[in-house]
Design a protein around this motif. Sequence first.
Motif, PDB file in Angstrom:
ATOM      1  N   HIS A 304      19.923   4.023  -9.043  1.00 25.52           N
ATOM      2  CA  HIS A 304      20.570   2.952  -9.814  1.00 25.52           C
ATOM      3  C   HIS A 304      22.026   3.261 -10.145  1.00 25.52           C
ATOM      4  N   VAL A 305      22.361   4.539 -10.175  1.00 29.16           N
ATOM      5  CA  VAL A 305      23.615   4.952 -10.814  1.00 29.16           C
ATOM      6  C   VAL A 305      24.850   4.380 -10.115  1.00 29.16           C
ATOM      7  N   ALA A 306      24.864   4.444  -8.788  1.00 32.85           N
ATOM      8  CA  ALA A 306      26.066   4.023  -8.060  1.00 32.85           C
ATOM      9  C   ALA A 306      26.417   2.559  -8.322  1.00 32.85           C
ATOM     10  N   GLY A 307      25.417   1.734  -8.562  1.00 35.14           N
ATOM     11  CA  GLY A 307      25.684   0.314  -8.797  1.00 35.14           C
ATOM     12  C   GLY A 307      26.090   0.000 -10.224  1.00 35.14           C
ATOM     13  N   LEU A 308      26.028   0.978 -11.105  1.00 33.88           N
ATOM     14  CA  LEU A 308      26.266   0.705 -12.527  1.00 33.88           C
ATOM     15  C   LEU A 308      27.578   1.247 -13.061  1.00 33.88           C
ATOM     16  N   THR A 309      28.136   2.225 -12.381  1.00 32.71           N
ATOM     17  CA  THR A 309      29.308   2.887 -12.955  1.00 32.71           C
ATOM     18  C   THR A 309      30.257   3.377 -11.879  1.00 32.71           C
ATOM     19  N   SER A 310      31.509   3.542 -12.277  1.00 32.59           N
ATOM     20  CA  SER A 310      32.472   4.193 -11.384  1.00 32.59           C
ATOM     21  C   SER A 310      32.866   5.557 -11.950  1.00 32.59           C
ATOM     22  N   ASP A 311      32.163   5.981 -12.995  1.00 32.71           N
ATOM     23  CA  ASP A 311      32.454   7.263 -13.641  1.00 32.71           C
ATOM     24  C   ASP A 311      32.085   8.404 -12.679  1.00 32.71           C
ATOM     25  N   PRO A 312      33.072   9.159 -12.198  1.00 36.87           N
ATOM     26  CA  PRO A 312      32.765  10.228 -11.234  1.00 36.87           C
ATOM     27  C   PRO A 312      31.792  11.266 -11.772  1.00 36.87           C
ATOM     28  N   PHE A 313      31.820  11.464 -13.084  1.00 35.02           N
ATOM     29  CA  PHE A 313      30.902  12.426 -13.712  1.00 35.02           C
ATOM     30  C   PHE A 313      29.453  12.037 -13.416  1.00 35.02           C
ATOM     31  N   TYR A 316      28.668  11.896  -9.518  1.00 36.47           N
ATOM     32  CA  TYR A 316      28.483  13.252  -8.996  1.00 36.47           C
ATOM     33  C   TYR A 316      27.083  13.761  -9.334  1.00 36.47           C
ATOM     34  N   LEU A 317      26.729  13.630 -10.622  1.00 39.53           N
ATOM     35  CA  LEU A 317      25.434  14.178 -11.050  1.00 39.53           C
ATOM     36  C   LEU A 317      24.273  13.532 -10.305  1.00 39.53           C
ATOM     37  N   ALA A 318      24.384  12.223 -10.065  1.00 37.29           N
ATOM     38  CA  ALA A 318      23.301  11.541  -9.341  1.00 37.29           C
ATOM     39  C   ALA A 318      23.137  12.135  -7.946  1.00 37.29           C
ATOM     40  N   ARG A 319      24.263  12.405  -7.269  1.00 39.15           N
ATOM     41  CA  ARG A 319      24.174  12.997  -5.926  1.00 39.15           C
ATOM     42  C   ARG A 319      23.719  14.458  -6.002  1.00 39.15           C
ATOM     43  N   PHE A 320      24.280  15.167  -6.962  1.00 43.66           N
ATOM     44  CA  PHE A 320      23.960  16.593  -7.110  1.00 43.66           C
ATOM     45  C   PHE A 320      22.465  16.784  -7.401  1.00 43.66           C
ATOM     46  N   PHE A 321      21.936  16.007  -8.344  1.00 42.02           N
ATOM     47  CA  PHE A 321      20.511  16.141  -8.674  1.00 42.02           C
ATOM     48  C   PHE A 321      19.644  15.708  -7.491  1.00 42.02           C
ATOM     49  N   GLN A 384      36.890  20.187 -13.471  1.00 46.40           N
ATOM     50  CA  GLN A 384      35.827  20.089 -14.471  1.00 46.40           C
ATOM     51  C   GLN A 384      34.521  19.762 -13.758  1.00 46.40           C
ATOM     52  N   ASP A 385      33.577  20.625 -13.898  1.00 40.34           N
ATOM     53  CA  ASP A 385      32.336  20.487 -13.147  1.00 40.34           C
ATOM     54  C   ASP A 385      31.305  19.692 -13.958  1.00 40.34           C
ATOM     55  N   PRO A 386      30.850  18.562 -13.425  1.00 40.58           N
ATOM     56  CA  PRO A 386      29.901  17.739 -14.189  1.00 40.58           C
ATOM     57  C   PRO A 386      28.599  18.464 -14.538  1.00 40.58           C
ATOM     58  N   TRP A 387      28.118  19.326 -13.638  1.00 38.26           N
ATOM     59  CA  TRP A 387      26.879  20.035 -13.985  1.00 38.26           C
ATOM     60  C   TRP A 387      27.099  20.988 -15.152  1.00 38.26           C
ATOM     61  N   ARG A 388      28.213  21.708 -15.119  1.00 41.57           N
ATOM     62  CA  ARG A 388      28.509  22.626 -16.217  1.00 41.57           C
ATOM     63  C   ARG A 388      28.650  21.849 -17.534  1.00 41.57           C
ATOM     64  N   GLN A 389      29.160  20.612 -17.441  1.00 44.36           N
ATOM     65  CA  GLN A 389      29.390  19.835 -18.654  1.00 44.36           C
ATOM     66  C   GLN A 389      28.183  18.974 -19.028  1.00 44.36           C
ATOM     67  N   TYR A 390      27.195  18.950 -18.176  1.00 40.40           N
ATOM     68  CA  TYR A 390      26.040  18.081 -18.426  1.00 40.40           C
ATOM     69  C   TYR A 390      25.379  18.342 -19.781  1.00 40.40           C
ATOM     70  N   PRO A 391      25.134  19.631 -20.158  1.00 41.36           N
ATOM     71  CA  PRO A 391      24.514  19.838 -21.473  1.00 41.36           C
ATOM     72  C   PRO A 391      25.437  19.431 -22.620  1.00 41.36           C
TER      73      PRO A 391
END
Lengths: 410, 305
Positions: A304-313, A316-321, A384-391
């Motif tokens: 769902h994520v790609a269709g809802l936001t343009s936020d790279p954070f 990225y996380l959607a692809r990374f996970f 800035q790494d989204p995974w590192r910033q995820y928590p």
Amino acid sequence: MRWCWTGLITVVLVLAEVYPSAQSVPRLGGLLDLYERGEYDAALAPLGAWPNLDRLFDRLRSDGTRWVAAAGPDAIARRRLIAAAFALEAARLGMANWEDARHLVEWGCEVLRGGPPQPAERTWQLASVALIQGASDVIFLAGLPRGAPDPHPDRGAAIDHLTHAELRFPDEDRFRLARVVVQEFRGWGQDSKRPRLADPQATSVPRSSSVAGPRTLLLLDAREATSDVRFDRATAEQLADGVTRLGGFRDYMAARKSLQLWRLVDAFEPFLKIERTRADAHVRLGHTYLRLAQPDKAAEQFQHVAGLTSDPFLLYLARFFTARMQQAAEDRAAAIASYREALQIVPRAESASIALAALLFTGDERDDAYDVVAAALTPGPPVQDPWRQYPSGSFHLWPTLVARLREELR
Amino acid sequence: MTRVRVAIAVAVGVIGVAAWLEPVDTQTPVLRSGTTVVSVNVSVRAANAPVSGLTAVDFELADNGVRQSIREVGLEAVPIDATVILDTSGSTSGVIDRLKRDARDIARFLKPADRLRVLTMDSYVHEIVPLGPAAALPSLDRVPGGGATSAYDALVAALIARVDLDRRHLIVAMTDAIDTVSVLDAPAVRDVAARSDAVLHIVRVDPDSSGESRFRPWVAYQDRDFQTLRDAAARTGGQLHDPDEFSRRGTVENFKRVLEDFRSSYVLRYTPTGVAPGGWHELKVTLTRAGHFTIRARRGYFGRS
């Protein structure tokens, strides 16, 4: 002789006032005036990279409070915002010394609570929550868990900030989401970095107790169990009911952990219905399903994520996970493709770079692996790494929120 | 003759190419004219001193349990590329000055032909000093500290590094090895280490020893998988040095010893026979001489089918 000493002391005192040392705080009123005029960087620059936050806090409590009141009743609401925003930005500058920095945030919040909420205060509160998340200070955000001792008993009033924010803006869903992110962070574990696929034995009927032995061994086992075993909701509820009735100690601990994650699912789901939290909720819900070894449900969330936001954070996380999930499913080619897609969204991001490089390297694609690591370590502006910033919840939004706050203060 | 079988503890690596062959990948055995040549670096110590003067008849080498015929034993002075990893995260703030001093001291032991690079780890991995002459090491005093610990990611980043064919790669990581934010876990470090050309030494520091630790107890999760890291280091032929060892002898003394091993190591070359070329090849190196020796060699390598 006495004249000489008196004169010398007077000169030193005058010089100290006019030319403050690098570690002291320049005259606060002047800095707040600059900040009020919109000269934000000039107002903050004298604080330097390592502001003396202890002294700054003292000055804010005395001179800052006077400065807020000095322009009269008509200006007081605006001046509260100015002073609170200045304190918040100073806290960000001195974040490495968080034990002191947190008091500046709380001071700003206290000043704002002295009057009715202003529209710009919503942005201030969002930015303050982002900053506290960035400092991983979950106690400041959400208070102490029941019965837990405070590792920093000198925190004073810097505790349970989200309650203040929610009372000021009861309609703000992002504060409620921040509270759930605290719940997510408090349950952080090995499963967060080692996605697994469902173990059919663990998700159907309760297993027979297989654990026997000294209590210490049971406790050691429990850590592994809480990381590695996941139960479906019904089984988890059944097993978490008691140690002896259905399963062994390991099952009991794993069931409790599973139940904790299922409750996290319940907590994130309402945010899917709210437009401004929807994309974030999909990512966090997907990650929780990943931790629960529910790859299909996780994949559904990430799609769902790609269709809802343009936020790279979030993108990225959607692809990374997704890549992590594919790697757990041993779909190597798909995982490599997803990691590479993530790196197209945030080039050189360390998490996808290191994970991809390890996957390539252990698959004997050494040259590619070398190149990926070398690119990630290339000197240059930090990525800035989204995974590192995820928590850290919304900390990645700090620059955006502060820019908006400054705009609203003009 | 009594056969001495000493547990393989620390290795000096496999170089998968013989010096006389054309440049190729440094770990994987080289295929040339239908022949695969594997090179294994081996250090031998007796009573803490390197043993010199050994020849092919003194060694016995088994590849996946099959005894191999060693075609050459060389004693080679190969320049070193050393990677020093400093843990600058918040949890080591009480000992970081000592770690920086150690890094500088380590640089002093390197020879002009050697090179040094410095990585730091906090919430991220940073290459603060790119690979270059050790003598050119800049001051580390201003390296900032704080943040979480990406220990596993830093180790993997160091292990996956291209190394020139005429050099060997040594990694010395000084860390409390308590991970909080890596994307990888300790078993992943072990998997990469098993395939890496580098020799990994992890000097585990005790952040509480100074009494000044700024360890952040609100960090929810810490991964302390020391046993897996120990295994990872051993698979490269390196070692995990525990804090008591650190305080007893010091990082620099440990490093001196590691360097001695490097500089005095033998290179055994053989053509694998009687084993399938692909997959993991477990290596066992022993001495045929009588005596108490410590033999240090890589535990194995991955071959291509």
